[in-house]
Design a protein around this motif. Structure first.
Motif, PDB file in Angstrom:
ATOM      1  N   ALA A 247      35.065  23.173  34.701  1.00  0.00           N
ATOM      2  CA  ALA A 247      34.108  24.091  34.084  1.00  0.00           C
ATOM      3  C   ALA A 247      34.136  23.981  32.561  1.00  0.00           C
ATOM      4  O   ALA A 247      35.119  23.514  31.975  1.00  0.00           O
ATOM      5  N   PRO A 248      33.066  24.425  31.887  1.00  0.00           N
ATOM      6  CA  PRO A 248      32.972  24.284  30.434  1.00  0.00           C
ATOM      7  C   PRO A 248      34.128  24.917  29.666  1.00  0.00           C
ATOM      8  O   PRO A 248      34.556  24.378  28.641  1.00  0.00           O
ATOM      9  N   ASN A 249      34.646  26.066  30.134  1.00  0.00           N
ATOM     10  CA  ASN A 249      35.704  26.754  29.405  1.00  0.00           C
ATOM     11  C   ASN A 249      37.097  26.466  29.949  1.00  0.00           C
ATOM     12  O   ASN A 249      38.058  27.099  29.530  1.00  0.00           O
ATOM     13  N   ASP A 250      37.204  25.502  30.835  1.00  0.00           N
ATOM     14  CA  ASP A 250      38.507  25.122  31.364  1.00  0.00           C
ATOM     15  C   ASP A 250      39.280  24.338  30.299  1.00  0.00           C
ATOM     16  O   ASP A 250      38.699  23.541  29.553  1.00  0.00           O
ATOM     17  N   GLU A 251      40.589  24.556  30.232  1.00  0.00           N
ATOM     18  CA  GLU A 251      41.417  23.838  29.263  1.00  0.00           C
ATOM     19  C   GLU A 251      41.366  22.336  29.504  1.00  0.00           C
ATOM     20  O   GLU A 251      41.473  21.542  28.567  1.00  0.00           O
ATOM     21  N   LEU A 350      39.533  47.308  36.643  1.00  0.00           N
ATOM     22  CA  LEU A 350      39.281  48.682  36.202  1.00  0.00           C
ATOM     23  C   LEU A 350      38.231  48.740  35.101  1.00  0.00           C
ATOM     24  O   LEU A 350      37.543  49.754  34.936  1.00  0.00           O
ATOM     25  N   LEU A 351      38.112  47.660  34.328  1.00  0.00           N
ATOM     26  CA  LEU A 351      37.148  47.619  33.224  1.00  0.00           C
ATOM     27  C   LEU A 351      35.879  46.868  33.601  1.00  0.00           C
ATOM     28  O   LEU A 351      35.016  46.649  32.740  1.00  0.00           O
ATOM     29  N   GLY A 352      35.772  46.454  34.852  1.00  0.00           N
ATOM     30  CA  GLY A 352      34.575  45.741  35.283  1.00  0.00           C
ATOM     31  C   GLY A 352      34.517  44.302  34.830  1.00  0.00           C
ATOM     32  O   GLY A 352      33.426  43.716  34.734  1.00  0.00           O
ATOM     33  N   VAL A 353      35.672  43.707  34.538  1.00  0.00           N
ATOM     34  CA  VAL A 353      35.723  42.295  34.123  1.00  0.00           C
ATOM     35  C   VAL A 353      35.776  41.445  35.390  1.00  0.00           C
ATOM     36  O   VAL A 353      36.783  41.449  36.100  1.00  0.00           O
ATOM     37  N   GLU A 354      34.696  40.733  35.687  1.00  0.00           N
ATOM     38  CA  GLU A 354      34.612  39.974  36.927  1.00  0.00           C
ATOM     39  C   GLU A 354      35.130  38.553  36.799  1.00  0.00           C
ATOM     40  O   GLU A 354      35.407  37.895  37.797  1.00  0.00           O
ATOM     41  N   GLN A 355      35.245  38.047  35.574  1.00  0.00           N
ATOM     42  CA  GLN A 355      35.691  36.675  35.371  1.00  0.00           C
ATOM     43  C   GLN A 355      36.617  36.633  34.160  1.00  0.00           C
ATOM     44  O   GLN A 355      36.207  36.961  33.051  1.00  0.00           O
ATOM     45  N   THR A 356      37.877  36.274  34.360  1.00  0.00           N
ATOM     46  CA  THR A 356      38.810  36.127  33.243  1.00  0.00           C
ATOM     47  C   THR A 356      38.760  34.693  32.736  1.00  0.00           C
ATOM     48  O   THR A 356      38.289  33.781  33.417  1.00  0.00           O
ATOM     49  N   GLY A 357      39.272  34.494  31.540  1.00  0.00           N
ATOM     50  CA  GLY A 357      39.272  33.160  30.956  1.00  0.00           C
ATOM     51  C   GLY A 357      39.530  33.247  29.465  1.00  0.00           C
ATOM     52  O   GLY A 357      40.060  34.258  28.975  1.00  0.00           O
TER      53      GLY A 357
END
Length: 512
Positions: A247-251, A350-357
């Protein structure tokens, strides 16, 4: 859209805070027996002066973002700085005007019947009780603050920066559904292909050289496919795309871009053609690297600026050092909390963050600029009252108590309002707005309630008179700024002293 939302968020927060400080001082002057018009004037001359300086620190920090050299960051910083300027002007003009038109509107019903506030005198309140609690055990409080904030700052050492795109949006949006569909059908790298531009003017056979470059890049580990080459009219410049496996934001994608660029020298030697790796994915990687490299220099400049500004205001050497140290603790702890939630996923649901990165690359440096201004706001409003009490004859410990008696409740209320405003933007669907809203909320929480309410009085208690000492030569070189307008309130404590000077007792201590 993002720029306007950030400006609105910051302007709303500081606007409420600045108005609160002026109104609080107005109520204090009314309690001292002054007529409404006189009280409004004194509030503008005292708290208003502090508002001007506090707003100036925020504006300088935000406008300073333009030196980083990223146009989007410059636009965000200048727009937010403009909102702060408007908030300062409102606090200095509209708020006193409203107090003049409705002088009793900020009083309680009982106080309006009397037409004035009852003078509180020296009666203890929550601020004085808390200050005395800290003064009785300053070492314990100091160690607890430093240890706690230091532990929270540890995740910041693992900060990864990027530019989240559609993958960070809620799954209910069409952009996110399209992103997921493309990733499922063609692989995650299809959403962020690399654009390769080949300059074959120096090659004997430009088309063969471009084909050789494309074959070499296509054979690189991590590249899934390359598109057919497209040449310009002269046939000496080619363009094609390379699709990564990740993916584009993958290390791994970042490492792939660096690997392809590292092959450029050998390919140029073999083919006579050179190339550049561009496109949105590569550009985002470059911007993230540039901002990460600029973060430490910018943080250094901000700390040095804090030292200089507070040295002018408080005419002290150690108070600015303490303020800068507290600012570093609060901003690093806030960055650590952001990394823990948005990068590691702790409590993300809890904060509605569906995708971390990776953390939005603009966010850390923008956070540093804003938190610097807000931290200096609370430092000025709280410590200025302590300094005012000190230069009028109170001993160091008693000056701390006096400062908390007058300012602690207002600072706590202002911080609570600001936290509520910033927290309201955590529910935004924009990834950057959500991240900055959370980061600013926890930064204000740490800075106002841990650093200013606990660490500051603990350090001042340990330093005693030394906190207000300034070398004589440095004192003569620095301009004199009466931020709290103490010259409007009462005459100097002793003949020959100047309440705006702040050196009299510190120099007496230095000579002993």
């Amino acid at each position: 859209m993002t720029t306007g939302t950030l400006a609105s968020m910051l302007g709303l927060a500081v606007g409420i805070d600045y108005a609160l400080f002026v109104v609080s001082r107005y109520r204090e002057e009314r309690a001292g027996g002054h007529e409404p018009s006189e009280a409004a004037g004194r509030a503008a001359g005292t708290a208003g002066s502090a508002v001007v300086f506090a707003g100036l620190t925020v504006v300088i920090a935000l406008a300073g973002l333009s030196v980083v050299g990223v146009p989007m960051l410059t636009k965000m910083g200048l727009c937010a700085a403009g909102a702060v300027v408007v908030a300062v002007l409102v606090a200095l003009t509209l708020v006193p005007a409203l107090l003049g038109m409705w002088p009793n509107a900020v009083l309680s019903r009982t106080e309006r019947k009397r037409g004035a506030l009852a003078s509180p005198g020296d009666a203890p309140n929550g601020g004085t009780r808390w200050a005395r609690f800290v003064l009785r055990r300053p070492v314990t409080v100091l160690l607890a603050c430093v240890t706690g904030l230091g532990a929270l700052a540890l995740p910041a050492t693992q900060l990864e920066m990027g530019m989240p795109g559609d993958e960070a949006k809620p799954t209910s949006t069409t952009e996110r559904r399209a992103y997921d569909a493309l990733a499922d059908g063609f692989g995650p790298g299809f959403n962020g292909p690399l654009t390769i531009v080949v300059d074959a003017k120096g090659a004997d056979d430009p088309k063969r050289a471009a084909d050789a470059v494309a074959e070499a890049i296509g054979a690189t580990d991590g590249v899934v496919s390359v598109s057919p080459r497209r040449f310009n009219a002269d046939g000496d410049t080619a363009l094609f795309s390379a699709v990564p496996a990740t993916a584009p934001n993958d290390e791994t994608t970042k490492d792939l871009v660096h690997t392809i660029r590292a092959e450029r020298a050998d390919l140029e030697k073999d083919t006579g053609a050179t190339f550049e790796v561009t496109g949105s994915t590569a550009m985002n990687i470059d911007v993230a690297n540039a901002l990460k490299d600029a973060l430490v220099p910018y943080l250094t400049v901000i700390v040095l600026l804090a030292l200089l500004l507070l040295m002018v205001v408080f005419r002290s050497l150690l108070v600015p050092v303490k303020a800068a140290f507290g600012f570093l603790l609060s901003v690093l702890a806030a960055l650590g909390a952001v990394v823990a939630v948005f990068q590691w996923g702790w409590g993300a649901e809890l904060l509605g963050v569906e995708q971390t990165g990776p953390i939005m690359s603009l966010m850390p440096i923008f956070l540093v600029g804003i938190v610097f201004g807000l931290a200096m706001d609370y430092e000025v409003f709280l410590v200025a009252r302590m300094r005012e009490a000190y230069v009028h004859g109170e001993r160091p410990a008693q000056a701390v108590v006096s400062g908390f008696r007058h300012s602690a409740r207002v600072v706590v209320a202002a911080a609570a309002i600001m936290i509520a405003v910033f927290s309201g933007f955590v529910g935004s669907g924009e990834s950057m707005i959500k991240t900055i809203g959370f980061g600013l909320a926890v930064a204000v929480l740490f800075d106002a309630f841990v650093v200013r309410m606990a660490l500051v009085p603990a350090v001042l208690a340990l330093l005693g008179d030394a906190a207000w000492w300034l070398p004589r030569r440095l004192g003569k070189a620095l301009p004199r700024v009466d931020v709290e307008g103490s010259g409007l309130i009462s005459p100097p404590a002793r003949p020959g002293s100047d309440p705006a000077d702040g050196e009299t007792r510190a120099q007496e201590w230095a000579r002993t």
